[in-house]
Write a protein that holds these residues in place. Sequence first.
Motif, short mmCIF file in Angstrom:
data_model
loop_
_atom_site.label_atom_id
_atom_site.label_comp_id
_atom_site.label_asym_id
_atom_site.label_seq_id
_atom_site.Cartn_x
_atom_site.Cartn_y
_atom_site.Cartn_z
N CYS A 164 -0.03 13.68 12.44
CA CYS A 164 -0.02 14.29 11.12
C CYS A 164 -1.17 13.76 10.29
O CYS A 164 -1.77 12.75 10.62
N ASP A 165 -1.46 14.47 9.23
CA ASP A 165 -2.48 14.06 8.27
C ASP A 165 -1.78 13.67 6.98
O ASP A 165 -0.63 14.05 6.73
N VAL A 166 -2.51 12.92 6.15
CA VAL A 166 -1.98 12.51 4.85
C VAL A 166 -2.97 12.93 3.76
O VAL A 166 -4.16 13.11 4.03
N TYR A 167 -2.44 13.10 2.56
CA TYR A 167 -3.31 13.35 1.41
C TYR A 167 -4.13 12.10 1.14
O TYR A 167 -3.67 10.98 1.41
N PRO A 168 -5.35 12.24 0.60
CA PRO A 168 -6.24 11.08 0.44
C PRO A 168 -5.77 10.05 -0.59
O PRO A 168 -6.13 8.87 -0.49
N GLU A 169 -4.97 10.46 -1.56
CA GLU A 169 -4.52 9.52 -2.58
C GLU A 169 -3.44 8.62 -2.02
O GLU A 169 -2.46 9.10 -1.47
N LYS A 170 -3.62 7.32 -2.19
CA LYS A 170 -2.64 6.35 -1.70
C LYS A 170 -1.80 5.84 -2.86
O LYS A 170 -2.32 5.40 -3.86
N GLY A 171 -0.49 5.94 -2.69
CA GLY A 171 0.43 5.42 -3.70
C GLY A 171 0.87 4.00 -3.35
O GLY A 171 0.24 3.31 -2.56
N ILE A 172 1.98 3.62 -3.92
CA ILE A 172 2.52 2.27 -3.73
C ILE A 172 3.47 2.26 -2.53
O ILE A 172 4.27 3.17 -2.35
N CYS A 173 3.36 1.21 -1.72
CA CYS A 173 4.28 1.03 -0.59
C CYS A 173 5.63 0.57 -1.14
O CYS A 173 5.71 -0.07 -2.19
N ASN A 174 6.68 0.88 -0.41
CA ASN A 174 8.03 0.50 -0.82
C ASN A 174 8.72 -0.17 0.36
O ASN A 174 9.56 0.43 1.02
N TYR A 175 8.32 -1.42 0.64
CA TYR A 175 8.85 -2.12 1.80
C TYR A 175 10.27 -2.62 1.56
O TYR A 175 10.64 -2.98 0.44
N ILE A 228 1.05 15.49 4.88
CA ILE A 228 0.86 16.92 4.63
C ILE A 228 1.74 17.66 5.65
O ILE A 228 1.45 17.64 6.86
N LEU A 229 2.84 18.24 5.19
CA LEU A 229 3.85 18.83 6.08
C LEU A 229 3.27 19.80 7.10
O LEU A 229 3.66 19.79 8.27
#
Length: 170
Positions: free
Chosen positions: A106-117, A74-75
């Motif tokens: 920083c904070d993040v939105y609660p929805e977790k997407g896919i990691c891109n390692y 979250i910017l």
Amino acid sequence: MEKILIMDEKNYSPDLEEICRVAVRGIIFIDGKLLMIEDRLGEIKLPGGGIDSGEDDYTALVREVKEETGYDVILETIVPFGEIEEKRLSVHEPMIWHQTSRLYFCDVYPEKGICNYTENESKYGFKQVLYTVDEALDKNRIMLEKEGEQAWNRREYKTLLLIKDYLLNK
């Protein structure tokens, strides 16, 4: 941004070529636990990485956190914490490794997407984990005892101590 830690091993000849790198790292708490990346060896680190050409700190932080954790930053919550400067002989070549890591709460939105390692991150089994600061310190301490004084483990351990001290005194 204020330098909060300088780690200069002075284990290099000053006439060696210098590799300079700037990285950003997120200090992100979810339900009271610190969001971190752990590999299959048990090494843990804050999510983040190098700034690509043309990126500013915030753009790189958002990209790196998304790639390594699947979460979107979250910017409006990004707050500078400080810089850690590392200087040592490179592990891979006879050059000076000179890295500045810029740390941001920083904070993040609660929805977790896919990691891109990256291929290398996948090879080492990167995964996102949640630890209290004390749990992370304990895991890092065990890694230092098991694997020896690797520069990146020392950096993460000292960073965690700084975060803990900040949280206790704020």
